[in-house]
Design an enzyme around this catalytic site. Structure first.
Site, PDB file in Angstrom:
ATOM      1  N   LYS A  45       0.524  -1.218  -0.157  1.00  0.00           N
ATOM      2  CA  LYS A  45      -0.237   0.130   0.152  1.00  0.00           C
ATOM      3  C   LYS A  45       0.850   1.171   0.101  1.00  0.00           C
ATOM      4  O   LYS A  45       1.946   1.207   0.564  1.00  0.00           O
ATOM      5  CB  LYS A  45      -0.909   0.006   1.129  1.00  0.00           C
ATOM      6  CG  LYS A  45      -1.894   1.113   1.436  1.00  0.00           C
ATOM      7  CD  LYS A  45      -3.016   1.113   0.436  1.00  0.00           C
ATOM      8  CE  LYS A  45      -3.790   2.260   0.933  1.00  0.00           C
ATOM      9  NZ  LYS A  45      -4.825   2.316  -0.526  1.00  0.00           N
ATOM     10  N   CYS A 130      -3.614   9.649  -6.597  1.00  0.00           N
ATOM     11  CA  CYS A 130      -4.631   9.241  -5.508  1.00  0.00           C
ATOM     12  C   CYS A 130      -6.027  10.217  -5.681  1.00  0.00           C
ATOM     13  O   CYS A 130      -5.649  11.301  -5.612  1.00  0.00           O
ATOM     14  CB  CYS A 130      -4.241   9.227  -4.086  1.00  0.00           C
ATOM     15  SG  CYS A 130      -5.409   8.661  -2.864  1.00  0.00           S
TER      16      CYS A 130
HETATM   17  C1  DHB Z   1      -6.380   5.276  -2.460  1.00  0.00           C
HETATM   18  C2  DHB Z   1      -6.578   5.033  -3.757  1.00  0.00           C
HETATM   19  C3  DHB Z   1      -6.072   5.181  -4.809  1.00  0.00           C
HETATM   20  O1  DHB Z   1      -6.476   4.912  -6.112  1.00  0.00           O
HETATM   21  C4  DHB Z   1      -4.523   5.623  -4.910  1.00  0.00           C
HETATM   22  O2  DHB Z   1      -4.054   5.634  -5.814  1.00  0.00           O
HETATM   23  C5  DHB Z   1      -4.225   5.641  -3.412  1.00  0.00           C
HETATM   24  C6  DHB Z   1      -5.004   5.484  -2.261  1.00  0.00           C
HETATM   25  C7  DHB Z   1      -6.841   5.134  -1.410  1.00  0.00           C
HETATM   26  O3  DHB Z   1      -8.246   5.679  -1.333  1.00  0.00           O
HETATM   27  O4  DHB Z   1      -6.621   4.584  -0.359  1.00  0.00           O
END
Ligand code: DHB
Length: 311
Positions: A45, A130
């Site tokens: 993540k 994001c």
């Molecule tokens: C999240 C969603 C995304 O598409 C990303 O690139 C990074 C984080 C999220 O909502 O956590």
């Protein structure tokens, strides 16, 4: 069976398919599940300087043709990923490790990338796209901001860096993005993030299916594939001689992976299908791809890469 071995920049992968950054990749236990699977690499993540709980629930929903999410970057904070990266590398020494790096504001990026220099990551994937942080625009839709962020993170250390890009929809924007990206010695482009700020409404409840941001969230899965293929193809045309491209967006089958390979991808990541099917999806998709390569008499992934035929 044809080999699906590939490489991203200098990093060799034993197969073509691994996890997209986002789903089920936050904790050490989740990353171990990916490590034990047939995934070609382990991706974590995207992390921020401090731990985050993310947005309020419900914040993810499976849909008929994919998924919508507004997670809001829940993660353990960069220090935890520096530490757990060494554990993961010890347990899975043969699997390339990609650690995601993100920021809420511009000033977070150098903090995270600096700290990750001490991680065991083989590469960093810097998230410029994001869509789910309240009040914050997607960096990669603002080319001056993208340039500034890249200039900063690329001056920090030796860890190879790739970038996660949002989907673009206009040739002018592909060209403007490529002009900025071409200034930097990146390891890869990861195309694409979800289609940001989509709205899915449940007519029964008369409400959106997720709560944060009034229901607006990132759309993934089958809805995304043609757009993702277009982005891989365009960036392959513009920058394929400089950077490896990782395709992501609606890969459910080996046939989908093969389409990304023809468009110019060096590997694919899977997000929605990993959420829905679990870790066995990596081996299934990779095997299906190997069968297609064999049937079509391609000796290797490299043999088919970018070989989209024009009508
Ligand atoms: C999240 C969603 C995304 O598409 C990303 O690139 C990074 C984080 C999220 O909502 O956590």
């Amino acid at each position: 069976m044809a080999s699906t071995a590939t490489r991203i920049g200098k990093v060799e992968l034993a197969s073509f398919v691994f996890n997209a950054i986002g789903p089920k990749d936050v904790t050490l236990d989740e990353l171990r599940v990916i490590g034990k699977s047939s995934a070609a690499a382990i991706a974590t993540k995207s992390c921020t300087p401090l731990p985050r709980d993310g947005n309020e629930e419900p914040r993810y929903r499976d849909l008929e043709l994919g998924s919508i999410n507004s997670m809001g970057l829940p993660n353990l904070g960069v220090d935890a990923y520096v530490e757990l990266s060494h554990t993961i590398k010890e347990e899975f020494p043969d699997k390339p490790l990609i650690v995601g790096a993100a920021g809420i504001g511009f000033e977070d990026f150098p903090v995270v990338v600096e700290k990750l220099q001490k991680s065991a990551a083989d590469m960093l994937e810097v998230n410029l796209s994001c869509p789910n942080v309240k009040g914050k625009p997607q960096i990669a839709y603002d080319f001056a901001s993208m340039d500034k962020t890249l200039k900063t993170v690329m001056s920090i250390g030796d860890k190879p860096i790739g970038v996660k890009l949002p989907p673009y929809f206009d040739f002018v924007h592909f060209e403007q993005a490529a002009e900025v990206l071409s200034k930097y010695d990146l390891e890869f482009l990861c195309c694409v993030n979800s289609i940001g700020n989509a709205l899915v409404i449940d007519p029964e409840t008369e409400a959106p299916v997720i709560r944060p941001k009034g229901g607006f969230g990132g759309l993934g899965g089958k809805y995304l594939k043609p757009t993702a293929l277009a982005n891989v193809r365009k960036f392959y045309e513009l920058l394929g001689d400089r950077f490896a491209i990782i395709g992501v967006g609606g890969v459910y089958t080996g046939s989908d992976a093969f389409e990304f390979l023809l468009a110019g991808a060096s590997a694919v990541q899977v997000g929605t299908v990993f959420m829905q099917e679990g870790p066995k999806c990596f081996e299934r998709i990779d095997k299906e791809l190997a069968e297609i390569l064999k049937r079509k008499k391609y000796a290797s992934v490299e043999d088919a890469k970018g070989k989209l035929k024009m009508l």
